[in-house]
Design an enzyme around this catalytic site. Structure first.
Site, PDB file in Angstrom:
ATOM      1  N   GLY A 175       0.966  -1.265  -0.065  1.00 41.37           N
ATOM      2  CA  GLY A 175       0.108   0.045  -0.141  1.00 41.37           C
ATOM      3  C   GLY A 175       0.968   1.140   0.037  1.00 41.37           C
ATOM      4  N   SER A 176       1.788   1.112   0.887  1.00 46.01           N
ATOM      5  CA  SER A 176       2.792   2.456   0.895  1.00 46.01           C
ATOM      6  C   SER A 176       3.346   2.763  -0.389  1.00 46.01           C
ATOM      7  CB  SER A 176       3.875   2.327   1.949  1.00 46.01           C
ATOM      8  OG  SER A 176       3.193   2.163   3.246  1.00 46.01           O
TER       9      SER A 176
ATOM     10  N   SER B  67      -3.398  -3.235  -1.058  1.00 43.09           N
ATOM     11  CA  SER B  67      -2.515  -3.988  -0.406  1.00 43.09           C
ATOM     12  C   SER B  67      -2.884  -5.464   0.178  1.00 43.09           C
ATOM     13  CB  SER B  67      -1.804  -3.228   0.905  1.00 43.09           C
ATOM     14  OG  SER B  67      -0.833  -3.946   1.430  1.00 43.09           O
ATOM     15  N   ALA B  68      -2.271  -6.455  -0.262  1.00 40.24           N
ATOM     16  CA  ALA B  68      -2.756  -8.086  -0.337  1.00 40.24           C
ATOM     17  C   ALA B  68      -2.737  -8.095   1.510  1.00 40.24           C
ATOM     18  CB  ALA B  68      -1.844  -8.801  -0.727  1.00 40.24           C
ATOM     19  N   HIS B  69      -2.128  -7.610   2.273  1.00 36.43           N
ATOM     20  CA  HIS B  69      -2.006  -8.124   3.646  1.00 36.43           C
ATOM     21  C   HIS B  69      -3.263  -7.747   4.291  1.00 36.43           C
ATOM     22  CE1 HIS B  69      -0.437  -4.687   6.380  1.00 36.43           C
ATOM     23  NE2 HIS B  69       0.240  -4.530   4.903  1.00 36.43           N
TER      24      HIS B  69
ATOM     25  N   THR C 153      12.365  -7.163 -10.314  1.00 40.96           N
ATOM     26  CA  THR C 153      11.951  -8.505 -10.519  1.00 40.96           C
ATOM     27  C   THR C 153      10.844  -8.740  -9.661  1.00 40.96           C
ATOM     28  OG1 THR C 153      14.432  -9.310 -10.824  1.00 40.96           O
ATOM     29  CG2 THR C 153      12.613 -11.135 -10.290  1.00 40.96           C
TER      30      THR C 153
ATOM     31  N   CYS D  42       0.990   2.925  12.835  1.00 41.06           N
ATOM     32  CA  CYS D  42       1.944   3.605  12.309  1.00 41.06           C
ATOM     33  C   CYS D  42       2.471   4.818  13.265  1.00 41.06           C
ATOM     34  CB  CYS D  42       1.664   4.230  11.042  1.00 41.06           C
ATOM     35  SG  CYS D  42       1.122   3.077  10.083  1.00 41.06           S
TER      36      CYS D  42
HETATM   37  C1  LIG Z   1      -2.036  -0.421   5.703  1.00 43.17           C
HETATM   38  C2  LIG Z   1      -2.469   0.829   5.109  1.00 43.17           C
HETATM   39  C3  LIG Z   1      -1.491   1.508   4.076  1.00 43.17           C
HETATM   40  C4  LIG Z   1      -0.033   0.715   3.817  1.00 43.17           C
HETATM   41  O1  LIG Z   1      -0.059  -0.322   3.294  1.00 43.17           O
HETATM   42  P1  LIG Z   1       1.079  -1.152   3.369  1.00 43.17           P
HETATM   43  O2  LIG Z   1       1.016  -2.443   2.583  1.00 43.17           O
HETATM   44  O3  LIG Z   1       1.277  -1.472   4.789  1.00 43.17           O
HETATM   45  O4  LIG Z   1       2.399  -0.475   3.024  1.00 43.17           O
HETATM   46  C5  LIG Z   1      -1.849   2.496   3.404  1.00 43.17           C
HETATM   47  N1  LIG Z   1      -3.102   3.047   3.592  1.00 43.17           N
HETATM   48  C6  LIG Z   1      -3.936   2.433   4.494  1.00 43.17           C
HETATM   49  C7  LIG Z   1      -5.208   3.141   4.488  1.00 43.17           C
HETATM   50  C8  LIG Z   1      -3.751   1.509   4.955  1.00 43.17           C
HETATM   51  O5  LIG Z   1      -4.441   0.892   5.930  1.00 43.17           O
END
Ligand SMILES: *Cc1c(COP(=O)(O)O)cnc(C)c1O
Length: 384
Positions: free
Chosen positions: A70-71, A198-200, A236, A324
């Site tokens: 996500g970041s 973001s997958a996690h 990669t 965070c």
């Molecule tokens: C968790 C989160 C991110 C960051 O995603 P990562 O995969 O951990 O880098 C960005 N934006 C929001 C709203 C999130 O909840």
């Protein structure tokens, strides 16, 4: 036994996702850029995952780029757009409640000569649409507003925001990291220009994400190096991660309604239990437009950090504000933006439910929470 109530921070990987990924960490190790068979096969596997993502968002496959999460997707979207459109202007609009991946990127860009307007939210956490529209200028090149907030769960009126951006011919990015899996998102129908995921956050692996970029959006390469991702993101490919992301996304939307209803019912149960057992609490954020698994409450007369630590000893995991900001003494920028005092913000906890949580867990959690709060309040000068 652990009780994990921090699903907005990350989720446990789904067994089915892990199973799908394992071959790509073991025997199928070819580099997708290689011309021989085990490389070509992995290239095809990546394209298959890209199709899975595109299908769920109603995008074209060429509009999906894989990233490290996500970041990175947020950085790639914002920097990619503003550096490509500098000839048109240098003004960016975002909100005060964004994730640091957006907020800090904008702050960094201010040092590079860009101007940023940070839009306020109402007390319920919903963006001030009038202020947003009034802030648009001739030289505005990007609006970035999150789909749903990670701390208070508020779902923003993205349809209206898209419409405003469209009418003023400004590119619109949304951080959809919390929304994906909880809301059905059709990028074509909403006319979103860029979307991060973001997958996690939806039972996939960590360290893999994606960015949707609408065809035709003027957008510059973000990471330099090899020609991967149609020459827009070097490196990669994380083949196993990409496979996991595709699988996790597909699974999440397979039983979407059932999962949402399950989370919604769990939350209703939890709110009732808390209200019936713990006095002097306040729920933060909008109750209607809200992610189904999110609860954020201010608890009078206590420090959220102390609650977190006491629960931790019992094997119960929750969050104060956002992960965070944990460890910093600053109160949450989101809770500040919705008008909470420092004392209220410091007494706020976030509980985020996931598909593996059960009613029994929540019952036990409230019993422990009640005991902890009673103990902390007994010695609290703020409460007595
Ligand atoms: C968790 C989160 C991110 C960051 O995603 P990562 O995969 O951990 O880098 C960005 N934006 C929001 C709203 C999130 O909840």
């Amino acid at each position: 036994m652990n009780i994990y109530l921090d699903n907005s921070s990350t989720t446990k990987i789904d067994e089915e996702v892990l199973k799908e990924m394992l071959p790509y960490l073991q025997e199928n190790y070819g580099n997708p850029s290689s011309a021989y068979r085990i490389g070509r096969e992995n290239k095809a596997i990546i394209e298959n995952a890209r199709e899975q993502v595109a299908k769920i968002l109603n995008a074209d496959t060429e509009e999906i780029y894989f990233t490290s999460g996500g970041s990175e997707s947020d950085n790639m979207a914002i920097k990619g757009v503003v550096f490509a459109n500098q000839d048109k202007g240098n003004h960016i609009i975002t909100s005060k409640i964004e994730h640091p991946a957006v907020l800090d990127t904008c702050k960094e860009l201010e040092k590079c000569g860009f101007e940023v307007t940070y839009i306020d939210v109402h007390k319920n956490g919903i963006i001030d649409l009038k202020q947003l529209e009034d802030s648009i200028r001739e030289d505005t090149i990007l609006i970035s507003i999150m789909f749903a907030n990670n701390e208070i769960g508020t779902i923003e009126p993205i349809k209206n925001i898209c419409k405003i951006a469209r009418e003023h011919n400004v590119i619109f990015h949304t951080d959809g990291v919390q929304a994906i899996g909880n809301i059905k998102i059709n990028v074509k129908e909403l006319e979103i220009d860029l979307l991060s995921l973001s997958a996690h956050k939806f039972y996939g692996p960590k360290g893999i994400g994606a960015l949707y970029v609408r065809e035709g959006v003027n957008f510059r390469k973000y990471l330099n190096g090899g020609h991967q991702e149609r020459n827009k993101r070097a490196g990669t490919e994380n083949v196993a991660g990409i496979v996991g992301l595709g699988k996790a996304l597909t699974l999440t939307y397979n039983n979407f309604e059932d999962k949402n209803e399950y989370l919604y019912n769990l939350r209703t149960y939890l709110i009732n239990e808390i209200n019936n057992n713990i006095p002097d609490i306040k729920i933060n954020g909008d109750l209607e437009n809200r992610l189904p698994g999110n609860i954020n409450i201010s608890i009078k007369g206590v420090e959220a950090d102390n609650i977190l630590n006491e629960l931790d000893k019992k094997g119960i995991f929750i969050s104060t504000g956002s992960a965070c900001t944990t460890g910093s003494i600053e109160s949450s920028h989101v809770l500040k933006a919705i008008g909470l005092s420092d004392a209220e913000a410091h007494g706020s906890i976030r509980i985020s439910l996931g598909k593996y949580n059960t009613k029994d867990e929540l019952k036990y959690f409230v019993v422990e929470l009640k005991k902890i709060i009673e103990k902390l309040r007994k010695y609290s000068v703020l409460y007595n």
